[in-house]
Design a protein around this motif. Sequence first.
Motif, PDB file in Angstrom:
ATOM      1  N   GLN A  92      -0.886 -10.877 -11.185  1.00 17.17           N
ATOM      2  CA  GLN A  92       0.464 -10.333 -11.051  1.00 17.17           C
ATOM      3  C   GLN A  92       1.512 -11.446 -11.111  1.00 17.17           C
ATOM      4  O   GLN A  92       2.590 -11.264 -11.686  1.00 17.17           O
ATOM      5  CB  GLN A  92       0.598  -9.557  -9.739  1.00 17.17           C
ATOM      6  N   ARG A  93       1.210 -12.608 -10.527  1.00 16.28           N
ATOM      7  CA  ARG A  93       2.132 -13.749 -10.590  1.00 16.28           C
ATOM      8  C   ARG A  93       2.294 -14.220 -12.043  1.00 16.28           C
ATOM      9  O   ARG A  93       3.409 -14.533 -12.489  1.00 16.28           O
ATOM     10  CB  ARG A  93       1.619 -14.904  -9.737  1.00 16.28           C
ATOM     11  N   VAL A  94       1.184 -14.298 -12.749  1.00  8.97           N
ATOM     12  CA  VAL A  94       1.230 -14.730 -14.145  1.00  8.97           C
ATOM     13  C   VAL A  94       2.057 -13.752 -14.975  1.00  8.97           C
ATOM     14  O   VAL A  94       2.906 -14.159 -15.774  1.00  8.97           O
ATOM     15  CB  VAL A  94      -0.195 -14.843 -14.726  1.00  8.97           C
ATOM     16  N   TYR A  95       1.836 -12.478 -14.761  1.00  9.62           N
ATOM     17  CA  TYR A  95       2.560 -11.444 -15.512  1.00  9.62           C
ATOM     18  C   TYR A  95       4.055 -11.499 -15.211  1.00  9.62           C
ATOM     19  O   TYR A  95       4.891 -11.390 -16.120  1.00  9.62           O
ATOM     20  CB  TYR A  95       1.995 -10.074 -15.169  1.00  9.62           C
ATOM     21  N   ALA A  96       4.403 -11.687 -13.942  1.00  6.38           N
ATOM     22  CA  ALA A  96       5.817 -11.756 -13.558  1.00  6.38           C
ATOM     23  C   ALA A  96       6.508 -12.934 -14.239  1.00  6.38           C
ATOM     24  O   ALA A  96       7.650 -12.807 -14.716  1.00  6.38           O
ATOM     25  CB  ALA A  96       5.955 -11.864 -12.044  1.00  6.38           C
ATOM     26  N   LEU A  97       5.828 -14.071 -14.313  1.00  2.49           N
ATOM     27  CA  LEU A  97       6.417 -15.231 -14.974  1.00  2.49           C
ATOM     28  C   LEU A  97       6.561 -14.991 -16.467  1.00  2.49           C
ATOM     29  O   LEU A  97       7.606 -15.314 -17.059  1.00  2.49           O
ATOM     30  CB  LEU A  97       5.572 -16.477 -14.720  1.00  2.49           C
ATOM     31  N   LEU A  98       5.547 -14.415 -17.090  1.00  2.97           N
ATOM     32  CA  LEU A  98       5.627 -14.122 -18.529  1.00  2.97           C
ATOM     33  C   LEU A  98       6.784 -13.175 -18.821  1.00  2.97           C
ATOM     34  O   LEU A  98       7.508 -13.361 -19.812  1.00  2.97           O
ATOM     35  CB  LEU A  98       4.308 -13.519 -19.017  1.00  2.97           C
ATOM     36  N   GLN A  99       6.964 -12.185 -17.995  1.00  2.00           N
ATOM     37  CA  GLN A  99       8.087 -11.263 -18.189  1.00  2.00           C
ATOM     38  C   GLN A  99       9.422 -11.995 -18.110  1.00  2.00           C
ATOM     39  O   GLN A  99      10.331 -11.741 -18.912  1.00  2.00           O
ATOM     40  CB  GLN A  99       8.045 -10.160 -17.131  1.00  2.00           C
ATOM     41  N   GLN A 100       9.533 -12.889 -17.142  1.00  2.00           N
ATOM     42  CA  GLN A 100      10.772 -13.655 -16.982  1.00  2.00           C
ATOM     43  C   GLN A 100      11.012 -14.554 -18.192  1.00  2.00           C
ATOM     44  O   GLN A 100      12.129 -14.630 -18.710  1.00  2.00           O
ATOM     45  CB  GLN A 100      10.682 -14.491 -15.705  1.00  2.00           C
ATOM     46  N   VAL A 132      11.173 -23.490  -1.087  1.00  2.00           N
ATOM     47  CA  VAL A 132      10.629 -22.149  -1.339  1.00  2.00           C
ATOM     48  C   VAL A 132       9.678 -22.174  -2.535  1.00  2.00           C
ATOM     49  O   VAL A 132       9.888 -22.906  -3.496  1.00  2.00           O
ATOM     50  CB  VAL A 132      11.753 -21.120  -1.580  1.00  2.00           C
ATOM     51  N   ASN A 133       8.651 -21.368  -2.437  1.00  2.00           N
ATOM     52  CA  ASN A 133       7.681 -21.222  -3.521  1.00  2.00           C
ATOM     53  C   ASN A 133       8.246 -20.233  -4.539  1.00  2.00           C
ATOM     54  O   ASN A 133       7.860 -19.068  -4.601  1.00  2.00           O
ATOM     55  CB  ASN A 133       6.346 -20.733  -2.940  1.00  2.00           C
ATOM     56  N   ALA A 134       9.182 -20.724  -5.326  1.00  2.00           N
ATOM     57  CA  ALA A 134       9.888 -19.892  -6.311  1.00  2.00           C
ATOM     58  C   ALA A 134       9.545 -20.401  -7.698  1.00  2.00           C
ATOM     59  O   ALA A 134      10.288 -21.189  -8.276  1.00  2.00           O
ATOM     60  CB  ALA A 134      11.391 -19.943  -6.066  1.00  2.00           C
ATOM     61  N   VAL A 135       8.424 -19.943  -8.232  1.00  3.49           N
ATOM     62  CA  VAL A 135       7.965 -20.439  -9.526  1.00  3.49           C
ATOM     63  C   VAL A 135       8.749 -19.812 -10.671  1.00  3.49           C
ATOM     64  O   VAL A 135       9.169 -20.499 -11.600  1.00  3.49           O
ATOM     65  CB  VAL A 135       6.456 -20.189  -9.710  1.00  3.49           C
ATOM     66  N   TYR A 193       5.810 -36.606  -5.740  1.00  4.20           N
ATOM     67  CA  TYR A 193       6.423 -35.409  -6.332  1.00  4.20           C
ATOM     68  C   TYR A 193       6.946 -35.735  -7.723  1.00  4.20           C
ATOM     69  O   TYR A 193       7.198 -36.899  -8.058  1.00  4.20           O
ATOM     70  CB  TYR A 193       7.561 -34.875  -5.456  1.00  4.20           C
ATOM     71  N   GLN A 194       7.102 -34.696  -8.515  1.00  7.27           N
ATOM     72  CA  GLN A 194       7.662 -34.803  -9.858  1.00  7.27           C
ATOM     73  C   GLN A 194       8.807 -33.807  -9.974  1.00  7.27           C
ATOM     74  O   GLN A 194       8.618 -32.606  -9.729  1.00  7.27           O
ATOM     75  CB  GLN A 194       6.594 -34.508 -10.919  1.00  7.27           C
ATOM     76  N   LEU A 195       9.993 -34.305 -10.337  1.00 13.32           N
ATOM     77  CA  LEU A 195      11.120 -33.404 -10.548  1.00 13.32           C
ATOM     78  C   LEU A 195      10.919 -32.651 -11.863  1.00 13.32           C
ATOM     79  O   LEU A 195      10.576 -33.244 -12.894  1.00 13.32           O
ATOM     80  CB  LEU A 195      12.428 -34.183 -10.586  1.00 13.32           C
ATOM     81  N   ALA A 196      11.107 -31.362 -11.818  1.00 15.37           N
ATOM     82  CA  ALA A 196      10.941 -30.507 -12.991  1.00 15.37           C
ATOM     83  C   ALA A 196      12.283 -29.865 -13.337  1.00 15.37           C
ATOM     84  O   ALA A 196      13.170 -29.761 -12.487  1.00 15.37           O
ATOM     85  CB  ALA A 196       9.892 -29.434 -12.713  1.00 15.37           C
ATOM     86  N   PRO A 197      12.459 -29.425 -14.583  1.00 19.50           N
ATOM     87  CA  PRO A 197      13.703 -28.752 -14.960  1.00 19.50           C
ATOM     88  C   PRO A 197      13.840 -27.420 -14.238  1.00 19.50           C
ATOM     89  O   PRO A 197      12.834 -26.776 -13.908  1.00 19.50           O
ATOM     90  CB  PRO A 197      13.550 -28.558 -16.473  1.00 19.50           C
ATOM     91  N   ASP A 198      15.065 -27.024 -13.993  1.00 17.10           N
ATOM     92  CA  ASP A 198      15.328 -25.780 -13.269  1.00 17.10           C
ATOM     93  C   ASP A 198      15.214 -24.593 -14.228  1.00 17.10           C
ATOM     94  O   ASP A 198      16.203 -23.966 -14.597  1.00 17.10           O
ATOM     95  CB  ASP A 198      16.709 -25.845 -12.624  1.00 17.10           C
ATOM     96  N   VAL A 199      13.992 -24.304 -14.622  1.00 17.82           N
ATOM     97  CA  VAL A 199      13.703 -23.188 -15.533  1.00 17.82           C
ATOM     98  C   VAL A 199      12.556 -22.373 -14.943  1.00 17.82           C
ATOM     99  O   VAL A 199      11.794 -22.880 -14.118  1.00 17.82           O
ATOM    100  CB  VAL A 199      13.311 -23.693 -16.944  1.00 17.82           C
ATOM    101  N   PRO A 200      12.410 -21.106 -15.356  1.00 24.93           N
ATOM    102  CA  PRO A 200      11.280 -20.322 -14.863  1.00 24.93           C
ATOM    103  C   PRO A 200       9.950 -20.990 -15.217  1.00 24.93           C
ATOM    104  O   PRO A 200       9.735 -21.407 -16.345  1.00 24.93           O
ATOM    105  CB  PRO A 200      11.440 -18.981 -15.594  1.00 24.93           C
ATOM    106  N   GLY A 201       9.073 -21.106 -14.226  1.00 21.14           N
ATOM    107  CA  GLY A 201       7.760 -21.679 -14.458  1.00 21.14           C
ATOM    108  C   GLY A 201       7.689 -23.188 -14.369  1.00 21.14           C
ATOM    109  O   GLY A 201       6.595 -23.754 -14.433  1.00 21.14           O
ATOM    110  N   MET A 202       8.869 -23.839 -14.258  1.00 24.22           N
ATOM    111  CA  MET A 202       8.887 -25.304 -14.223  1.00 24.22           C
ATOM    112  C   MET A 202       8.111 -25.841 -15.439  1.00 24.22           C
ATOM    113  O   MET A 202       8.478 -25.537 -16.567  1.00 24.22           O
ATOM    114  CB  MET A 202       8.327 -25.821 -12.899  1.00 24.22           C
ATOM    115  N   ILE A 203       7.035 -26.598 -15.223  1.00 27.31           N
ATOM    116  CA  ILE A 203       6.258 -27.139 -16.347  1.00 27.31           C
ATOM    117  C   ILE A 203       4.837 -26.568 -16.340  1.00 27.31           C
ATOM    118  O   ILE A 203       4.431 -25.866 -17.261  1.00 27.31           O
ATOM    119  CB  ILE A 203       6.201 -28.676 -16.296  1.00 27.31           C
TER     120      ILE A 203
END
Length: 208
Positions: free
Chosen positions: A181-189, A68-71, A121-131
Amino acid sequence: MTIAILADDTLKNEWLQHQFPESISFIWADSMSSLTMLDADAYVDLLFRNDPERNQHLARMLPKPVIVNAVEFTTEEIRHPFVRINGWPTLLQRSIAEIVLPASITENSIKEIFTALNWQYQLAPDVPGMITARVLAMIINEAYFTLGAEVSSREEIDTAMKLGTNYPMGPFEWSEKIGLQRVYALLQQLHLTDERYAPAPALKAAIQ
């Protein structure tokens, strides 16, 4: 291998920028209901929204891999063992995919898929926004702080970043491609746990 994908035209075109082997077949769905009706080896939702009803539909495809595209949402927040991929526009077409595995999924299971796709692929930490997305969100946010302080114009800031840092796009150009809107949603998170990610007033005003 057959992969069923739900995407809009922008993300479909970015996905197809990759030179996938002929042994891979893609089935393109136009809705969540049609995605769940397809028979495939793996499923990809590039239009993902973290709501219970959608997650229940996607969970029906388990234990087959569901990507899923869950950034901005972590696997803990999604509450299902879906693989997260950084599918922001402009980032999906990169030669290395940025992904996050839930605790219950082993790397071998997803490695098989990406090896078949001939996609690193690169494994990223399970945090909002990844890297990458959190770095980009911060750059775009700082550009809006600069704009709000009337230090320079949008065009001048974009030009300075492209010439001074060799970025492919300036922060305002990038935000238009990604979707502000995507950028704003991530910043809020991110701001929920870190004050540094407080959205700039000019950015807030731009999405209203």
